[in-house]
Design a protein around this motif. Sequence first.
Motif, short mmCIF file in Angstrom:
data_model
loop_
_atom_site.label_atom_id
_atom_site.label_comp_id
_atom_site.label_asym_id
_atom_site.label_seq_id
_atom_site.Cartn_x
_atom_site.Cartn_y
_atom_site.Cartn_z
N ARG A 80 0.84 -1.19 0.00
CA ARG A 80 0.00 0.00 0.00
C ARG A 80 0.87 1.25 0.00
O ARG A 80 1.91 1.28 0.67
CB ARG A 80 -0.93 0.01 1.21
N GLU A 122 -3.49 0.19 -3.49
CA GLU A 122 -2.74 -1.01 -3.14
C GLU A 122 -2.57 -1.93 -4.33
O GLU A 122 -3.36 -1.92 -5.28
CB GLU A 122 -3.41 -1.75 -1.99
N GLU A 123 -1.50 -2.71 -4.26
CA GLU A 123 -1.23 -3.77 -5.22
C GLU A 123 -1.22 -5.09 -4.46
O GLU A 123 -0.60 -5.19 -3.40
CB GLU A 123 0.14 -3.55 -5.89
#
Length: 311
Positions: free
Chosen positions: A244, A255-256
Amino acid sequence: MRVIVVGLGIQGRKRRAIAGSDAVASVDPVNRKADYREIADVPPADYDAALVCTPDDAKLELLTYLLDNGKHVLVEKPLLAPGTGMLEGLAALARSRRCVCYTAYNHRFEPHFVRMKEVIESGALGRIYLCRMFYGNGTARDVRNSPWRDRGAGVLPDLGSHLLDTALFWFGQIDAPFAVWSADCFENRAFDHLIFGARGAPVLEMEMTLVSWRNHFTADVYGEHGSAHIESLCKWGPSTFVRRTRVLPSGRPPEEAMTLVRADPTWAAEYEHFKRLCEGSANAASTLAADIRLNQVLRDLARQAVQHEER
């Protein structure tokens, strides 16, 4: 590389399966399926390395014998001793024989553990403030039924050693003193739930338990520019990594997320790592420096845990 497996319990059988055709013999004083009862019965010329998967009490004598005979060693964690002198002696013996003495912490080969290390070292999170980890399983009854596992500090060396090693893996040397915050024996004679931490840079908060009926692991790392999180291990899958990015002055961060659903890759990856170390052993330095530090921390925490319980 020709290896022998010393200790044919759960871990030994797992290590033997991973070693495959490299495994030429097994040693166990009570398992009748083992090829030999004692390590001295195995002709030294028959093997190059040993995978030591025994209870803690037997490790130091076995390692001394193996290293003195010029054999590389992978030993299951944790590697504990009454003081630092014995471990320093093993390190000196390994160096003099040009042998690898490797303590196995297979979680270092979890894909998301490696990813976390890369994110931290990239500087993307900025200054790291806090790392919080939880490691739990539901093996309290199994441990209670084992005469050699349900003693001493219990869950602390079993799961706590993994958390401490992970902190070393991610952040390097940790010098801040650790303190026990909570220590409980809910079902077992030895501790089956424990929380400890260190107020260093970063602050570390670590919880481990044998009464988490669904096996689980989490890690949360918070820094000035964002955070990174791990949910579960591959062996319990799915395992998720989330990164994040902080929003200023506040707000929901973008986020990822990456989720893996796969078999546990750590055992095979660690064995290949050990073999590479052995191949380059002429230039390798088996200092056991991390083990010496972990031994000091675990011994101090065990003492604190007993005092905490007595209060």
